[in-house]
Design a protein around this motif. Structure first.
Motif, PDB file in Angstrom:
ATOM      1  N   MET A   1      47.706 -68.554  11.250  1.00  0.00           N
ATOM      2  CA  MET A   1      46.826 -68.917  10.139  1.00  0.00           C
ATOM      3  C   MET A   1      46.340 -67.651   9.444  1.00  0.00           C
ATOM      4  O   MET A   1      45.998 -66.663  10.098  1.00  0.00           O
ATOM      5  N   LYS A   2      46.311 -67.691   8.119  1.00  0.00           N
ATOM      6  CA  LYS A   2      45.816 -66.561   7.337  1.00  0.00           C
ATOM      7  C   LYS A   2      44.869 -67.072   6.269  1.00  0.00           C
ATOM      8  O   LYS A   2      45.248 -67.905   5.447  1.00  0.00           O
ATOM      9  N   ILE A   3      43.639 -66.576   6.299  1.00  0.00           N
ATOM     10  CA  ILE A   3      42.618 -66.945   5.332  1.00  0.00           C
ATOM     11  C   ILE A   3      42.112 -65.669   4.661  1.00  0.00           C
ATOM     12  O   ILE A   3      41.781 -64.700   5.345  1.00  0.00           O
ATOM     13  N   ILE A   4      42.071 -65.668   3.339  1.00  0.00           N
ATOM     14  CA  ILE A   4      41.460 -64.577   2.603  1.00  0.00           C
ATOM     15  C   ILE A   4      40.099 -65.060   2.135  1.00  0.00           C
ATOM     16  O   ILE A   4      39.987 -66.112   1.503  1.00  0.00           O
ATOM     17  N   LYS A   5      39.060 -64.290   2.439  1.00  0.00           N
ATOM     18  CA  LYS A   5      37.713 -64.740   2.079  1.00  0.00           C
ATOM     19  C   LYS A   5      36.941 -63.625   1.388  1.00  0.00           C
ATOM     20  O   LYS A   5      36.924 -62.480   1.840  1.00  0.00           O
ATOM     21  N   GLY A   6      36.298 -63.982   0.272  1.00  0.00           N
ATOM     22  CA  GLY A   6      35.370 -63.087  -0.403  1.00  0.00           C
ATOM     23  C   GLY A   6      33.970 -63.439   0.037  1.00  0.00           C
ATOM     24  O   GLY A   6      33.589 -64.612   0.035  1.00  0.00           O
ATOM     25  N   THR A   7      33.196 -62.432   0.420  1.00  0.00           N
ATOM     26  CA  THR A   7      31.876 -62.670   0.994  1.00  0.00           C
ATOM     27  C   THR A   7      30.765 -62.375  -0.008  1.00  0.00           C
ATOM     28  O   THR A   7      30.992 -61.743  -1.045  1.00  0.00           O
ATOM     29  N   VAL A   8      29.561 -62.793   0.332  1.00  0.00           N
ATOM     30  CA  VAL A   8      28.427 -62.617  -0.573  1.00  0.00           C
ATOM     31  C   VAL A   8      28.065 -61.150  -0.780  1.00  0.00           C
ATOM     32  O   VAL A   8      27.410 -60.809  -1.766  1.00  0.00           O
ATOM     33  N   ASP A   9      28.498 -60.282   0.141  1.00  0.00           N
ATOM     34  CA  ASP A   9      28.232 -58.855  -0.030  1.00  0.00           C
ATOM     35  C   ASP A   9      29.436 -58.126  -0.621  1.00  0.00           C
ATOM     36  O   ASP A   9      29.613 -56.930  -0.431  1.00  0.00           O
ATOM     37  N   SER A  10      30.273 -58.898  -1.334  1.00  0.00           N
ATOM     38  CA  SER A  10      31.366 -58.354  -2.143  1.00  0.00           C
ATOM     39  C   SER A  10      32.509 -57.742  -1.331  1.00  0.00           C
ATOM     40  O   SER A  10      33.261 -56.922  -1.845  1.00  0.00           O
ATOM     41  N   LYS A  11      32.653 -58.160  -0.085  1.00  0.00           N
ATOM     42  CA  LYS A  11      33.795 -57.725   0.714  1.00  0.00           C
ATOM     43  C   LYS A  11      34.884 -58.783   0.658  1.00  0.00           C
ATOM     44  O   LYS A  11      34.604 -59.976   0.475  1.00  0.00           O
ATOM     45  N   VAL A  12      36.125 -58.367   0.814  1.00  0.00           N
ATOM     46  CA  VAL A  12      37.243 -59.290   0.945  1.00  0.00           C
ATOM     47  C   VAL A  12      37.843 -59.076   2.323  1.00  0.00           C
ATOM     48  O   VAL A  12      38.260 -57.963   2.665  1.00  0.00           O
ATOM     49  N   VAL A  13      37.863 -60.133   3.121  1.00  0.00           N
ATOM     50  CA  VAL A  13      38.324 -60.018   4.503  1.00  0.00           C
ATOM     51  C   VAL A  13      39.479 -60.984   4.752  1.00  0.00           C
ATOM     52  O   VAL A  13      39.624 -62.000   4.065  1.00  0.00           O
ATOM     53  N   THR A  14      40.301 -60.657   5.747  1.00  0.00           N
ATOM     54  CA  THR A  14      41.391 -61.527   6.184  1.00  0.00           C
ATOM     55  C   THR A  14      41.034 -62.106   7.536  1.00  0.00           C
ATOM     56  O   THR A  14      40.706 -61.361   8.470  1.00  0.00           O
ATOM     57  N   LEU A  15      41.075 -63.423   7.648  1.00  0.00           N
ATOM     58  CA  LEU A  15      40.699 -64.110   8.881  1.00  0.00           C
ATOM     59  C   LEU A  15      41.901 -64.830   9.479  1.00  0.00           C
ATOM     60  O   LEU A  15      42.767 -65.324   8.748  1.00  0.00           O
ATOM     61  N   SER A  16      41.923 -64.922  10.789  1.00  0.00           N
ATOM     62  CA  SER A  16      42.978 -65.680  11.468  1.00  0.00           C
ATOM     63  C   SER A  16      42.497 -67.064  11.876  1.00  0.00           C
ATOM     64  O   SER A  16      43.274 -67.886  12.353  1.00  0.00           O
ATOM     65  N   ARG A  17      41.212 -67.314  11.660  1.00  0.00           N
ATOM     66  CA  ARG A  17      40.644 -68.647  11.906  1.00  0.00           C
ATOM     67  C   ARG A  17      39.393 -68.785  11.047  1.00  0.00           C
ATOM     68  O   ARG A  17      38.777 -67.776  10.675  1.00  0.00           O
ATOM     69  N   PRO A  18      38.991 -70.011  10.727  1.00  0.00           N
ATOM     70  CA  PRO A  18      37.817 -70.201   9.863  1.00  0.00           C
ATOM     71  C   PRO A  18      36.548 -69.704  10.532  1.00  0.00           C
ATOM     72  O   PRO A  18      36.349 -69.883  11.734  1.00  0.00           O
TER      73      PRO A  18
END
Length: 208
Positions: A1-18
Motif C-alpha cells: 500500500m502506498k499513500i501520499i499525504k499532505g499534512t497541516v504543517d505543510s509536509k508531504v509524507v509517504t505512508l504504507s498504511r493509513p
C-alpha cells in the motif's frame, strides 16, 4: 500500500498504511481533516473521507493510472499566498504536483467538488461560496473538467471518495456535529480575509 499525504504543517509524507482510519458503512477509510490532502491507488482499496462545513474538498482522479486524490481546504488563498494546505491555491497545486510525480497526466484527470455550506447562514461573507467559486475557477484555469458537484446549502456533509471515482456525500444530521462545524466556521469567519469574488460557471456540472 502506498499513500501520499499532505499534512497541516505543510509536509508531504509517504505512508504504507493509513494514519487516521474512519469507518464509513463498515468500511475502513483514510480520514483527512482541514489542511490535509491524501492520494491513494484504487488497487489498494483505501477510500478517502472527510467532514465538511464551509470548507471545500476537491477530488481528482486519473482514469488511466487509477489514482485518486482529495484535499480539504479552509480558504481560497491567504494574503501572503501562505504555504499551507489550509489554503485552496496551495492545496490544489501541491496535490496536483504529487499526482504528476506518480505518473498522472492532466489530460486523464477529472474533478469533483464537495462542501461550501453556509453553516452560519451569513450572506454578508459566505466563506463556503467563495471556496466553491475558487475550486471551479482553479479547475477551469488548469483545463481540468469538473464532472460532478455536491456543494453549498446550509448543512455540513460527510464525503467519501471511493475506487473508480465513485463518491458519496451524506448530509450531517447530528446536532452535536452540526454545532462543532458551526463553532469551527465562527472561528474561521474571524480570520477570513476579503478576497475578490470569482464568477460562477455551472456549465456541464451535475450533482453527485
Amino acid at each position: 500500500m502506498k499513500i501520499i499525504k499532505g499534512t497541516v504543517d505543510s509536509k508531504v509524507v509517504t505512508l504504507s498504511r493509513p494514519d487516521a482510519v474512519k469507518y464509513i458503512q463498515n468500511r475502513p477509510t483514510l480520514g483527512i481533516i482541514g489542511g490535509e490532502f491524501a492520494i491513494t491507488y484504487d488497487e489498494d482499496d483505501m477510500p478517502i473521507t472527510t467532514l465538511l462545513g464551509s470548507c471545500v474538498a476537491v477530488m481528482l482522479y486519473d482514469s488511466v493510472s487509477r489514482i485518486k486524490g482529495m484535499n480539504h481546504f479552509l480558504l481560497p488563498t491567504s494574503c501572503a499566498q501562505g504555504q499551507s494546505c489550509r489554503f485552496g491555491l496551495y492545496a490544489m497545486e501541491t496535490m496536483l504536483n504529487e499526482m504528476y510525480k506518480l505518473g498522472c497526466r492532466k489530460e486523464n484527470i477529472t474533478a469533483k467538488i464537495a462542501g461550501g455550506a453556509n453553516i452560519l447562514h451569513d450572506l454578508s461573507d459566505n466563506i463556503g461560496e467563495r471556496n466553491v467559486l475558487f475550486a471551479r475557477s482553479f479547475c477551469r484555469s488548469e483545463g481540468i473538467r469538473i464532472t460532478a458537484e455536491n456543494v453549498l446549502g446550509i448543512n455540513g456533509r460527510v464525503v467519501m471518495l471511493d475506487n473508480g471515482f465513485k463518491t458519496i456525500a451524506k448530509t450531517v444530521a447530528n446536532r452535536s456535529m452540526e454545532e462543532r462545524l458551526a463553532q469551527s466556521d465562527r472561528a474561521l469567519a474571524k480570520k477570513v480575509e476579503k478576497t475578490e469574488k470569482l464568477p460562477a460557471d455551472d456549465s456541464g456540472v451535475t450533482l453527485f
